[in-house]
Design a protein around this motif. Sequence first.
Motif, mmCIF file in Angstrom:
data_model
loop_
_atom_site.group_PDB
_atom_site.id
_atom_site.type_symbol
_atom_site.label_atom_id
_atom_site.label_comp_id
_atom_site.label_asym_id
_atom_site.label_seq_id
_atom_site.Cartn_x
_atom_site.Cartn_y
_atom_site.Cartn_z
ATOM 1 N N VAL A 61 0.848 -1.194 0.000
ATOM 2 C CA VAL A 61 0.000 0.000 0.000
ATOM 3 C C VAL A 61 0.882 1.242 0.000
ATOM 4 O O VAL A 61 2.104 1.160 0.021
ATOM 5 C CB VAL A 61 -0.938 -0.003 1.219
ATOM 6 N N ARG A 62 0.240 2.411 -0.017
ATOM 7 C CA ARG A 62 0.991 3.671 -0.025
ATOM 8 C C ARG A 62 1.014 4.357 1.338
ATOM 9 O O ARG A 62 1.637 5.395 1.490
ATOM 10 C CB ARG A 62 0.375 4.629 -1.068
ATOM 11 N N THR A 485 -3.494 1.716 -5.115
ATOM 12 C CA THR A 485 -3.415 0.288 -4.809
ATOM 13 C C THR A 485 -4.463 -0.483 -5.592
ATOM 14 O O THR A 485 -4.204 -1.583 -6.098
ATOM 15 C CB THR A 485 -3.599 0.062 -3.303
ATOM 16 N N TYR A 489 -3.234 -3.523 -8.231
ATOM 17 C CA TYR A 489 -3.578 -4.935 -8.036
ATOM 18 C C TYR A 489 -4.879 -5.333 -8.734
ATOM 19 O O TYR A 489 -5.358 -6.450 -8.549
ATOM 20 C CB TYR A 489 -3.675 -5.239 -6.537
#
Length: 583
Positions: A61-62, A485, A489
């Motif tokens: 994640v960020r 994200t 994905y």
Amino acid sequence: MTEIPKTLKSGSITKECSTMDGLCQILEEIDAEYVFGIPGGYMGKLYDALYESPKVKPILVRHEQIASIMAEVFGRLTGKPGVFTAQGAWTLSNGLMGPLEAVQGSSPMLILTDMTDNFPYSHHGSYQAGTGEYGGYDVKKVLDAVTKYATAVYGPEQALQSVQLAVKHAVSGNPGPVGVVFHSSAINGKIKPDSSPIIYHSRRYLVNDKKGETHDKIKQACQVLSGAKRPFIIAGNGVHGSKAYAELQTFAEMIGAPVGTTAQGKSAIAETHPNAVGVLGNWGQDAANELLSEADVILAVGSRLAPTDTCNETTKLIDPSRQTMIQIDIEAKHASWVYPVDIPLIGDAKIILNQLIDTITPLDAGELQARTEKIKACKLANRYMVCDEMESDAIPILPQRLVKELQEAVDEDTVITLDAGENRVFMTHFFKSKAAGSIIPPASAGGMGYAMPAALAVKLVKPQSKVVAVTGDGGFAMTMNALITSVQYTIPFVTIIFNNSALGWVKNAQHGRIIASEYDNCNFADMAKAMGCDGIRVENPDELVGVIKRALASGRTTVIDVATTDRESYKKVMSAMAVSLED
């Protein structure tokens, strides 16, 4: 007694390996599926082990907040601990929103983090060290305050067994978050098959503690419920946790009882069902509060009965001196927590409801019909989940109209995640869930920025479902990096923003003295496009249904930025029973 397979009887470690390789093996044994987080500090070595794993997938994640919420929601939906990992300092500073929701809302969750101890210099105020030594912060001490259980580990064998026991703690009894804090001596160690203590297969530590009640207690409860003239069922988050949806509906139908839910229990029963009367309490339906206040017997299923669920404990709603109370809870200390109950039933909600179903004698058809008609009449008289504002063509769009259009656009297979703030109040009060388990709210800790990370996790667990995240502009801005994200994905979901360029709840509580509650107008649709998503700005209410349906059909992550008015207040949907207490 169930025989233990021979493959699980011997030690789990069959060859020498690193601690992190052993940890990865444990994650596989508990069917972890995903690790949500950001590599950092010594925890980066976990990712070296995950590289070889065919079963556990890391989701990068960020921001740690995103990972922790994803882990909480994964645990909430599956009953297995969602795994969150990050470096110690940033687990504490950025990643505690998930654990806070998990500890308040009983979601199993496993936090794996480190001390970044820089041994042997940690006692000299070493860079980032979180051992709690002289001059430093203490990772374990902070986790103690926000988890069900936390432990610090210093050796490889201790580390692996502690993870296994932490998982046991996370899923036993009342579920919750647990934390394991690794010292470098644990991470850098090696484990051998003959190491002591021996590492056994993780499944051998997990005891099935889901139990029911004694026959006598069930019989006693059924006698009281059978004799009730005006029974009422309160359904809380425990119904979601035990997946007791069918049992709740069946039992309500057998005794003709209205079912009101707590805010966290919303959608424990589809709110389109004849027995459903919506959320009760401060932000609840007048029908739910009216029928609850008139009840002679109350059956509370998996609810702590928090103040917001009870209009701040007003005796007009619930009064143990005039109402008989039966409470089902998996945790004994939660029964008779807020109110003294007459019959506590301790155990898993699904199991106990099945016991009640098997024991009680259903009402005759005539009495059931009369009770159903009374529920219907009460809902009609109190304008169940409808209001005049839903028909308004006003621009900027009224939030009530937006809720109505969303209601029309989604089907029974759509899961909706909510955020915090005024937007959640309007959704809680007016959105009529069409299927059990279809609403995921942050109604336990209630932090902003929850809806989109939650949507990511829902889509991973339920890839065939359509997922909609509903948020305000304040909450969206906090976690908009979740969109990146989603694209990386290919985890598509639709976000709908109540964009009134304000912190609505804060602003409407300021009584006209407006300060630090307004934002400059932003076009979040354009921001979404820059992140690789579809973005649509909507200013006309007549366009909403079509836009939402097309977004859901597209299979792409889409942000629908809806220009809403800041003239509508959460106070308009606050129960009359709670208003005087807030004022």
